[in-house]
Design a protein around this motif. Structure first.
Motif, PDB file in Angstrom:
ATOM      1  N   ARG A 324       0.834  -1.205   0.000  1.00  0.00           N
ATOM      2  CA  ARG A 324       0.000   0.000   0.000  1.00  0.00           C
ATOM      3  C   ARG A 324       0.872   1.260   0.000  1.00  0.00           C
ATOM      4  NH1 ARG A 324      -4.238   1.746  -2.340  1.00  0.00           N
ATOM      5  NH2 ARG A 324      -5.119   3.567  -1.283  1.00  0.00           N
ATOM      6  N   ILE A 325       1.951   1.211   0.769  1.00  0.00           N
ATOM      7  CA  ILE A 325       2.862   2.355   0.814  1.00  0.00           C
ATOM      8  C   ILE A 325       3.382   2.657  -0.587  1.00  0.00           C
ATOM      9  CG2 ILE A 325       5.201   3.014   1.562  1.00  0.00           C
ATOM     10  CD1 ILE A 325       4.543   1.822   4.292  1.00  0.00           C
ATOM     11  N   ALA A 326       3.775   1.595  -1.300  1.00  0.00           N
ATOM     12  CA  ALA A 326       4.286   1.780  -2.658  1.00  0.00           C
ATOM     13  C   ALA A 326       3.189   2.307  -3.581  1.00  0.00           C
ATOM     14  CB  ALA A 326       4.849   0.466  -3.185  1.00  0.00           C
ATOM     15  N   GLU A 327       1.990   1.712  -3.455  1.00  0.00           N
ATOM     16  CA  GLU A 327       0.877   2.103  -4.330  1.00  0.00           C
ATOM     17  C   GLU A 327       0.496   3.571  -4.176  1.00  0.00           C
ATOM     18  OE1 GLU A 327      -1.582  -2.110  -4.435  1.00  0.00           O
ATOM     19  OE2 GLU A 327      -2.441  -0.389  -3.376  1.00  0.00           O
ATOM     20  N   THR A 328       0.717   4.111  -2.961  1.00  0.00           N
ATOM     21  CA  THR A 328       0.295   5.490  -2.730  1.00  0.00           C
ATOM     22  C   THR A 328       1.459   6.463  -2.901  1.00  0.00           C
ATOM     23  OG1 THR A 328       0.583   5.064  -0.366  1.00  0.00           O
ATOM     24  CG2 THR A 328      -1.649   4.933  -1.219  1.00  0.00           C
ATOM     25  N   GLY A 329       2.501   5.968  -3.573  1.00  0.00           N
ATOM     26  CA  GLY A 329       3.596   6.872  -3.924  1.00  0.00           C
ATOM     27  C   GLY A 329       4.532   7.181  -2.770  1.00  0.00           C
ATOM     28  N   ARG A 330       4.435   6.400  -1.690  1.00  0.00           N
ATOM     29  CA  ARG A 330       5.376   6.632  -0.582  1.00  0.00           C
ATOM     30  C   ARG A 330       6.483   5.578  -0.648  1.00  0.00           C
ATOM     31  NH1 ARG A 330       0.197   6.403   2.213  1.00  0.00           N
ATOM     32  NH2 ARG A 330      -0.385   8.420   3.077  1.00  0.00           N
ATOM     33  N   ASP A 331       7.403   5.601   0.330  1.00  0.00           N
ATOM     34  CA  ASP A 331       8.336   4.491   0.489  1.00  0.00           C
ATOM     35  C   ASP A 331       8.617   4.290   1.975  1.00  0.00           C
ATOM     36  OD1 ASP A 331      10.494   6.099   1.320  1.00  0.00           O
ATOM     37  OD2 ASP A 331      11.075   6.479  -0.768  1.00  0.00           O
ATOM     38  N   ILE A 332       9.515   3.341   2.327  1.00  0.00           N
ATOM     39  CA  ILE A 332       9.631   3.006   3.749  1.00  0.00           C
ATOM     40  C   ILE A 332      10.116   4.167   4.614  1.00  0.00           C
ATOM     41  CG2 ILE A 332       9.833   0.482   3.767  1.00  0.00           C
ATOM     42  CD1 ILE A 332      12.832   0.789   3.803  1.00  0.00           C
ATOM     43  N   ARG A 333      10.755   5.162   4.000  1.00  0.00           N
ATOM     44  CA  ARG A 333      11.194   6.309   4.818  1.00  0.00           C
ATOM     45  C   ARG A 333       9.999   7.018   5.436  1.00  0.00           C
ATOM     46  NH1 ARG A 333      14.487   9.278   0.354  1.00  0.00           N
ATOM     47  NH2 ARG A 333      12.665   8.480  -0.742  1.00  0.00           N
ATOM     48  N   ASP A 334       8.825   6.856   4.799  1.00  0.00           N
ATOM     49  CA  ASP A 334       7.623   7.482   5.345  1.00  0.00           C
ATOM     50  C   ASP A 334       7.076   6.730   6.558  1.00  0.00           C
ATOM     51  OD1 ASP A 334       7.284   9.715   3.489  1.00  0.00           O
ATOM     52  OD2 ASP A 334       7.098   8.122   1.996  1.00  0.00           O
ATOM     53  N   LEU A 335       7.758   5.675   6.966  1.00  0.00           N
ATOM     54  CA  LEU A 335       7.346   4.983   8.197  1.00  0.00           C
ATOM     55  C   LEU A 335       8.106   5.530   9.402  1.00  0.00           C
ATOM     56  CD1 LEU A 335       6.938   1.188   7.371  1.00  0.00           C
ATOM     57  CD2 LEU A 335       5.176   2.846   7.922  1.00  0.00           C
ATOM     58  N   ALA A 336       8.904   6.550   9.189  1.00  0.00           N
ATOM     59  CA  ALA A 336       9.713   7.094  10.276  1.00  0.00           C
ATOM     60  C   ALA A 336       8.828   7.554  11.424  1.00  0.00           C
ATOM     61  CB  ALA A 336      10.543   8.261   9.763  1.00  0.00           C
ATOM     62  N   GLY A 337       9.349   7.384  12.607  1.00  0.00           N
ATOM     63  CA  GLY A 337       8.601   7.827  13.787  1.00  0.00           C
ATOM     64  C   GLY A 337       8.501   6.726  14.813  1.00  0.00           C
ATOM     65  N   PRO A 338       7.472   5.891  14.733  1.00  0.00           N
ATOM     66  CA  PRO A 338       7.257   4.891  15.777  1.00  0.00           C
ATOM     67  C   PRO A 338       8.336   3.809  15.783  1.00  0.00           C
ATOM     68  CG  PRO A 338       5.747   4.530  13.950  1.00  0.00           C
ATOM     69  CD  PRO A 338       6.445   5.820  13.675  1.00  0.00           C
ATOM     70  N   LYS A 339       8.526   3.209  16.949  1.00  0.00           N
ATOM     71  CA  LYS A 339       9.350   2.006  17.023  1.00  0.00           C
ATOM     72  C   LYS A 339       8.507   0.850  16.482  1.00  0.00           C
ATOM     73  CE  LYS A 339      10.602   2.679  21.413  1.00  0.00           C
ATOM     74  NZ  LYS A 339      11.201   2.388  22.719  1.00  0.00           N
ATOM     75  N   VAL A 340       9.190  -0.153  15.964  1.00  0.00           N
ATOM     76  CA  VAL A 340       8.465  -1.254  15.336  1.00  0.00           C
ATOM     77  C   VAL A 340       8.606  -2.511  16.182  1.00  0.00           C
ATOM     78  CG1 VAL A 340       8.378  -2.752  13.295  1.00  0.00           C
ATOM     79  CG2 VAL A 340       8.791  -0.290  13.028  1.00  0.00           C
ATOM     80  N   CYS A 341       7.485  -3.198  16.417  1.00  0.00           N
ATOM     81  CA  CYS A 341       7.600  -4.510  17.045  1.00  0.00           C
ATOM     82  C   CYS A 341       6.880  -5.550  16.197  1.00  0.00           C
ATOM     83  CB  CYS A 341       7.112  -4.500  18.484  1.00  0.00           C
ATOM     84  SG  CYS A 341       5.366  -4.329  18.682  1.00  0.00           S
ATOM     85  N   ALA A 342       7.276  -6.802  16.388  1.00  0.00           N
ATOM     86  CA  ALA A 342       6.768  -7.875  15.541  1.00  0.00           C
ATOM     87  C   ALA A 342       6.444  -9.083  16.398  1.00  0.00           C
ATOM     88  CB  ALA A 342       7.820  -8.248  14.500  1.00  0.00           C
ATOM     89  N   ILE A 343       5.308  -9.714  16.110  1.00  0.00           N
ATOM     90  CA  ILE A 343       5.036 -11.002  16.749  1.00  0.00           C
ATOM     91  C   ILE A 343       5.618 -12.070  15.863  1.00  0.00           C
ATOM     92  CG2 ILE A 343       3.271 -12.686  17.392  1.00  0.00           C
ATOM     93  CD1 ILE A 343       1.479 -10.531  18.187  1.00  0.00           C
ATOM     94  N   GLY A 344       6.617 -12.773  16.370  1.00  0.00           N
ATOM     95  CA  GLY A 344       7.149 -13.897  15.606  1.00  0.00           C
ATOM     96  C   GLY A 344       8.394 -13.546  14.816  1.00  0.00           C
ATOM     97  N   LYS A 345       9.270 -14.536  14.734  1.00  0.00           N
ATOM     98  CA  LYS A 345      10.546 -14.386  14.032  1.00  0.00           C
ATOM     99  C   LYS A 345      10.354 -14.066  12.565  1.00  0.00           C
ATOM    100  CE  LYS A 345      13.289 -17.859  16.457  1.00  0.00           C
ATOM    101  NZ  LYS A 345      13.781 -19.221  16.267  1.00  0.00           N
ATOM    102  N   LYS A 346       9.378 -14.741  11.936  1.00  0.00           N
ATOM    103  CA  LYS A 346       9.166 -14.580  10.498  1.00  0.00           C
ATOM    104  C   LYS A 346       8.751 -13.155  10.183  1.00  0.00           C
ATOM    105  CE  LYS A 346      10.143 -18.124   8.221  1.00  0.00           C
ATOM    106  NZ  LYS A 346       9.547 -19.433   8.507  1.00  0.00           N
ATOM    107  N   THR A 347       7.835 -12.620  11.017  1.00  0.00           N
ATOM    108  CA  THR A 347       7.377 -11.250  10.819  1.00  0.00           C
ATOM    109  C   THR A 347       8.565 -10.305  10.971  1.00  0.00           C
ATOM    110  OG1 THR A 347       5.311 -11.957  11.830  1.00  0.00           O
ATOM    111  CG2 THR A 347       5.612  -9.592  11.531  1.00  0.00           C
ATOM    112  N   ALA A 348       9.361 -10.534  12.019  1.00  0.00           N
ATOM    113  CA  ALA A 348      10.536  -9.685  12.244  1.00  0.00           C
ATOM    114  C   ALA A 348      11.493  -9.788  11.062  1.00  0.00           C
ATOM    115  CB  ALA A 348      11.239 -10.098  13.538  1.00  0.00           C
ATOM    116  N   ALA A 349      11.710 -11.008  10.579  1.00  0.00           N
ATOM    117  CA  ALA A 349      12.655 -11.191   9.468  1.00  0.00           C
ATOM    118  C   ALA A 349      12.172 -10.471   8.214  1.00  0.00           C
ATOM    119  CB  ALA A 349      12.845 -12.673   9.186  1.00  0.00           C
ATOM    120  N   SER A 350      10.853 -10.483   7.982  1.00  0.00           N
ATOM    121  CA  SER A 350      10.355  -9.841   6.770  1.00  0.00           C
ATOM    122  C   SER A 350      10.521  -8.322   6.873  1.00  0.00           C
ATOM    123  CB  SER A 350       8.899 -10.234   6.496  1.00  0.00           C
ATOM    124  OG  SER A 350       8.038  -9.648   7.434  1.00  0.00           O
TER     125      SER A 350
END
Ligand code: SAH
Length: 504
Positions: A324-350
């Motif tokens: 969705r980020i790509a589709e709306t013309g953004r990229d991962i830099r636009d996720l700046a701000g919050p810390k990220v947490c993940a449930i599960g190793k696979k989610t974290a790895a992705s």
């Protein structure tokens, strides 16, 4: 009109991995695929969705479609401008009547090509731990048809020559005539003590091997009711099987396991199981699709800097958000701000694969795990993009601790159409050994895909493996017998636990 062409393709001996690269390329591109009972039906999954798939199976002597009709069919398809992948078990020119089909094509003026395949006479013994030549045992081998009428007066097989003139003998289509074959070899000078191996359904999950001597093998075959497709291997090389039997010794050899994950994730799990010798039947019970509306996610992403935490609960969640980020013309830099947490190793790895630092991965790979490690959340803003239909425990508990939680839908899960008939047939034949569940929703979706009677039959005949306690609870509610549950809630751990279960 486009000019048609027929490709006579060796489909290999059964293991779908033993198809050639050229064969695969042609299955993927041809307009029509014509196949018989020795060609693994799994190979058809590679065919184009719009390709015509025609079964011309023949079993032993009773031909579903007579050879003349197969020839006519191939000519007709090609004359209509179709490219045709004619899949034949093993190699097309080894006792496969491929030569006759090719002649027919030439006579009809149809262009053709041959793609050789791995013949069962080489692969079957190899998977039974028998190299058909070996410097210490023999320098010669022969492939022989065992199909000849034993009472035929002018036999084409010169028994006196092959009995002692050739080291390893591999008979195709010979089980019915086994007593005659053994007798003829002994009568013509081969020692009655010569080892003989019977390999049935070689290179597949149903592979079975019996060992005897020229003297004993006919009785063994009778007692064990050995039926086609079976190879008869005669020769001293069989004594190597004791040391070289790699295939039948794998921990999950001969086990057929249902993988209920979504198609996108199933292949990783299937590959792990197959590595250990299992045959998998992929039966996706969940498919992910985009949400009805992107509004909630879009607006949360636009305000991303307001959040303290961005919590991902699945690989799918990560995938859909990034898309969705790509589709709306953004990229991962636009996720700046919050810390990220993940449930599960696979989610974290992705996430890490995308260059996103994951601040928190709980020890326990489910919603409760995050709660025990996330610490003080009072007054904190937390964004959770996830499936529309997911457990409420995480947002509810975070809210109880004073967090401001926004749950937004990043994708939906839907129930796909499955290959029910194949599953039921294998269950009824007693050839399904385990069904695996990697989440609660796969359990309930699986159950929902069958009628109550069908489900009862599956539950009665097939034990299950579950990824963790919550899934187990759901499975038990439906009546499944859960025999495997790993300590760590991961696919790796579940694969190991399944292997340990069958090895014990
Ligand atoms: N063209 C095929 C042989 C076709 S004749 C090939 O190259 O392998 C059919 C015979 O092949 C069967 O009766 C059996 O003897 C043998 N055969 C084919 N696939 C087999 C398998 N997976 N295991 C054991 N025998 C097999």
């Amino acid at each position: 009109m486009k000019k048609g062409k027929v490709y006579l393709i060796g489909a290999g001996p059964g293991d779908p991995g033993l198809l050639t690269v050229r064969g695969l390329e042609l299955i993927k591109t041809c307009d029509a695929v014509v196949y018989d009972y020795l060609a693994n039906p799994r190979l058809l999954e590679h065919a184009r969705a719009d390709a015509e798939k025609i079964y011309v199976g023949k079993k032993g002597g009773d031909h579903t479609l007579p050879q003349e009709d197969i020839n006519t069919l191939l000519v007709r398809l090609a004359t209509n401008g179709k490219s045709v992948a004619r899949l034949k078990g093993g190699d097309p020119y080894v006792f496969g009547r491929g030569g006759e089909e090719a002649e027919e094509l030439v006579d009809a003026g149809v262009e053709f090509e041959v793609v050789p395949g791995v013949t069962s006479g080489v692969a079957g013994p190899a998977y039974a731990g028998i190299p058909i030549t070996h410097r210490s045992f023999t320098s010669t081998m022969a492939f022989i048809t065992g199909h000849e009428d034993p009472d035929k007066q002018d036999t084409a097989i010169q028994w006196d020559k092959i009995a002692t003139g050739v080291g390893t003998l591999v008979f195709y289509m010979g089980v019915k005539n086994l007593p005659m074959i053994a007798e003829n070899l002994i009568k013509n000078g081969r020692s009655a003590k010569t080892p003989v191996a019977l390999v049935r359904w070689g290179t597949t999950a149903d592979q079975q091997t019996w060992i005897g001597t020229l003297e004993t093998i006919a009785d063994i075959a009778l007692r064990e009711k050995v039926a086609p497709p079976t190879l008869i291997v005669v020769g001293e090389v069989i004594s190597l099987r004791g040391r070289l039997n790699w295939f039948e010794k794998r921990p999950l050899f001969g086990k057929r396991i249902i993988v209920t994950r979504a198609r996108a994730q199933a292949s990783d799990f299937s590959r792990r199981l197959e590595e250990m010798g299992a045959t998998t039947v992929e039966f996706p019970t969940i498919e992910t699709v985009p949400p009805d509306s992107w509004d909630a996610l879009d607006s949360a992403l636009a305000r991303i800097r307001e959040y303290d935490w961005l919590a991902f609960t699945s690989v799918n969640g990560v995938g859909y958000v990034m898309k969705r980020i790509a589709e709306t013309g953004r990229d991962i830099r636009d996720l700046a701000g919050p810390k990220v947490c993940a449930i599960g190793k696979k989610t974290a790895a992705s996430l890490e694969a995308l260059g996103i630092r994951v601040a928190l991965v709980p020890e326990e790979f489910r919603a409760e795990g995050i709660l025990s490690v996330i610490g003080e959340v009072g007054g904190k803003k937390i964004l959770i993009p996830r499936a529309k239909e997911a457990r409420e425990i995480l947002p509810e508990e975070l809210a109880k601790r004073g967090a401001k939680v926004d749950v937004v839908t990043a994708y939906r899960t839907v129930r796909p159409e499955g290959n029910k008939a194949e599953v039921l047939q294998l269950v009824r034949a007693g050839r399904m050994d385990m069904v695996t569940f990697a989440s609660s929703s796969t359990v309930s979706n699986f159950a929902g895909m069958f009628s109550p009677d069908e489900l009862a039959e599956i539950i009665a005949k097939v034990p299950s493996a579950s990824i963790g306690p919550i899934t187990t609870e759901t499975a038990k509610k439906f009546g499944f017998k859960v025999l495997v549950e790993p300590k760590e809630y991961t696919i790796e751990a579940m694969t190991k636990a399944i292997s340990a279960h069958f090895s014990s």
